[in-house]
Each structure stands twice: as C-alpha cells, then as structure tokens.
Scaffold this motif. Structure first.
Motif, PDB file in Angstrom:
ATOM      1  N   ASN A  43      41.072  40.651  24.405  1.00 36.31           N
ATOM      2  CA  ASN A  43      39.701  40.740  23.903  1.00 36.31           C
ATOM      3  C   ASN A  43      38.759  41.177  25.012  1.00 36.31           C
ATOM      4  N   SER A  44      37.676  41.806  24.624  1.00 34.78           N
ATOM      5  CA  SER A  44      36.764  42.406  25.606  1.00 34.78           C
ATOM      6  C   SER A  44      36.130  41.388  26.551  1.00 34.78           C
ATOM      7  N   GLY A  45      35.979  40.145  26.133  1.00 31.49           N
ATOM      8  CA  GLY A  45      35.365  39.138  26.992  1.00 31.49           C
ATOM      9  C   GLY A  45      36.342  38.392  27.880  1.00 31.49           C
ATOM     10  N   ALA A  46      37.610  38.775  27.853  1.00 30.47           N
ATOM     11  CA  ALA A  46      38.631  38.027  28.603  1.00 30.47           C
ATOM     12  C   ALA A  46      38.380  38.041  30.104  1.00 30.47           C
ATOM     13  N   GLY A  47      37.966  39.178  30.643  1.00 34.16           N
ATOM     14  CA  GLY A  47      37.692  39.257  32.082  1.00 34.16           C
ATOM     15  C   GLY A  47      36.579  38.321  32.502  1.00 34.16           C
ATOM     16  N   ALA A  48      35.520  38.245  31.690  1.00 34.83           N
ATOM     17  CA  ALA A  48      34.420  37.326  31.976  1.00 34.83           C
ATOM     18  C   ALA A  48      34.906  35.882  31.906  1.00 34.83           C
ATOM     19  N   CYS A  49      35.788  35.596  30.961  1.00 40.22           N
ATOM     20  CA  CYS A  49      36.349  34.242  30.851  1.00 40.22           C
ATOM     21  C   CYS A  49      37.157  33.890  32.094  1.00 40.22           C
ATOM     22  N   VAL A  50      37.932  34.841  32.596  1.00 42.45           N
ATOM     23  CA  VAL A  50      38.710  34.607  33.821  1.00 42.45           C
ATOM     24  C   VAL A  50      37.778  34.223  34.961  1.00 42.45           C
ATOM     25  N   ASN A 107      41.738  43.318  36.989  1.00 46.17           N
ATOM     26  CA  ASN A 107      40.706  43.610  37.991  1.00 46.17           C
ATOM     27  C   ASN A 107      39.721  42.463  38.137  1.00 46.17           C
ATOM     28  N   SER A 108      39.533  41.658  37.103  1.00 48.79           N
ATOM     29  CA  SER A 108      38.659  40.478  37.211  1.00 48.79           C
ATOM     30  C   SER A 108      39.199  39.502  38.246  1.00 48.79           C
ATOM     31  N   LYS A 168      38.470  41.164  41.653  1.00 47.17           N
ATOM     32  CA  LYS A 168      37.045  41.084  42.006  1.00 47.17           C
ATOM     33  C   LYS A 168      36.670  39.655  42.386  1.00 47.17           C
ATOM     34  N   ALA A 169      37.207  38.676  41.672  1.00 40.92           N
ATOM     35  CA  ALA A 169      36.952  37.276  42.021  1.00 40.92           C
ATOM     36  C   ALA A 169      37.524  36.969  43.401  1.00 40.92           C
ATOM     37  N   ARG A 170      38.679  37.523  43.696  1.00 34.99           N
ATOM     38  CA  ARG A 170      39.288  37.327  45.023  1.00 34.99           C
ATOM     39  C   ARG A 170      38.356  37.871  46.095  1.00 34.99           C
ATOM     40  N   HIS A 171      37.788  39.042  45.868  1.00 39.09           N
ATOM     41  CA  HIS A 171      36.868  39.644  46.833  1.00 39.09           C
ATOM     42  C   HIS A 171      35.615  38.777  46.990  1.00 39.09           C
ATOM     43  N   ALA A 172      35.036  38.348  45.851  1.00 41.29           N
ATOM     44  CA  ALA A 172      33.780  37.598  45.872  1.00 41.29           C
ATOM     45  C   ALA A 172      33.945  36.166  46.382  1.00 41.29           C
ATOM     46  N   MET A 173      35.033  35.517  46.043  1.00 37.20           N
ATOM     47  CA  MET A 173      35.224  34.108  46.374  1.00 37.20           C
ATOM     48  C   MET A 173      35.835  33.914  47.754  1.00 37.20           C
ATOM     49  N   GLY A 225      49.711  36.136  42.613  1.00 37.48           N
ATOM     50  CA  GLY A 225      49.986  37.472  42.089  1.00 37.48           C
ATOM     51  C   GLY A 225      48.735  38.176  41.625  1.00 37.48           C
ATOM     52  N   ALA A 226      47.602  37.863  42.271  1.00 37.84           N
ATOM     53  CA  ALA A 226      46.312  38.403  41.841  1.00 37.84           C
ATOM     54  C   ALA A 226      46.075  39.856  42.236  1.00 37.84           C
ATOM     55  N   GLY A 227      46.852  40.385  43.145  1.00 36.61           N
ATOM     56  CA  GLY A 227      46.592  41.744  43.610  1.00 36.61           C
ATOM     57  C   GLY A 227      45.568  41.742  44.722  1.00 36.61           C
TER      58      GLY A 227
END
Length: 156
Positions: free
Chosen positions: A89-96, A127-128, A131-136, A147-149
């Motif tokens: 679903n389109s909101g899955a990345g935001a949920c992650v 990618n969520s 991006k979280a890995r980069h930000a956090m 295995g987040a990449g």
C-alpha cells in the motif's frame, strides 16, 4: 459345465488375508521453520494499521500512549514493522518510518526468522528503511544485520 465352477458360492474360493499395505510414503513438505516459543496472539489495531499501510491510523494509535511496537502476532508471529514492510500500500513507507521512530526494532525476527527489511516487497518501502538509517544514524540499530541496505539521503 464351463464357467460354472464356484459361481456364486463363497466356499469354492479359499479366502486369503489381504497383504498389509504400507502407508504411502509422502515427502515432507519444505516449510520455513517457525519459532515455537513465540506465542501466537491475535493482531491488535497496531498490527492492522501497519498491515494496511494506513499511516494516519497508525499515527493516531502511536499517539495514544506507550505501546510495545515490537509485539509479534498472527500465525507468522509478525511485528507491526514486518507487516508495514510487506505491505504494498502507498502509505507503507510512512508506516515503516513511524514505527522505527517509535522504537520498532528492524533486527527483530518474525516466526520464520526474517527481519522486517527482508520481507519488504516494494522499492519505496525498502528505501524508507534506508532513509531512516541515514536520518537516525548507525548507532541506533544494527542496520546491516537487519538487512536494511546502505543509508540513503532524502535527495539520493
């Protein structure tokens, strides 16, 4: 007199015990192992919103107070992060992202030994995590083990 011998009389044919037939051999089904020591509990609204990729509902649930965002439920013993990661679903990345910020552990394994980043089906959701890995930052979780990449900046 042909064909009349023993016609219809059970005593004319000696009874023979049927040979015991062994049960057919069935190859065992190849199934992923399930961790038996994790109890099966039903999904809670937290799980439902995560699986639906409903960031608005998930945000409301998370704002209600302290929750264990790592509780595993359902037959696969999936945590909410697993459910959001596997949603298309389109909101899955935001949920992650919401779940990670709330303390969801990307290294937590489901009942089949998989981490949430490893059950991701959509590139945007994958990618969520990055991006979280980069930000956090690297020190928050063992992103590599999850295995987040590699980290991904917002512009990258």
């Amino acid at each position: 007199a042909h064909g009349k011998l023993g016609a219809g009389r059970a005593t004319d044919v000696p009874e023979r015990e049927a040979d015991p037939v062994p049960p057919p051999t069935v190859a065992p089904r190849k199934m992923e192992p399930v961790v038996e020591d994790i109890p099966v509990v039903p999904f809670a609204p937290l799980h439902d919103a995560s699986a639906a990729g409903d960031a608005e509902a998930l945000s409301a649930i998370l704002s209600e107070g302290e929750l264990n965002v790592n509780v595993r439920a359902g037959p696969d013993r999936s945590a909410p992060l697993h459910l959001a990661a596997s949603s298309a679903n389109s909101g899955a990345g935001a949920c992650v992202v919401l779940l990670l910020v709330a303390g969801a552990d990307p290294c937590l394994q489901d009942g089949k030994g998989r981490t949430a980043p490893r059950v991701t089906v959509a590139e945007g959701v994958r990618n969520s995590f990055r991006k979280a890995r980069h930000a956090m930052g690297e020190e928050v979780f063992d992103w590599g083990a999850a295995g987040a990449g590699p980290p991904l900046s917002e512009g990258g």
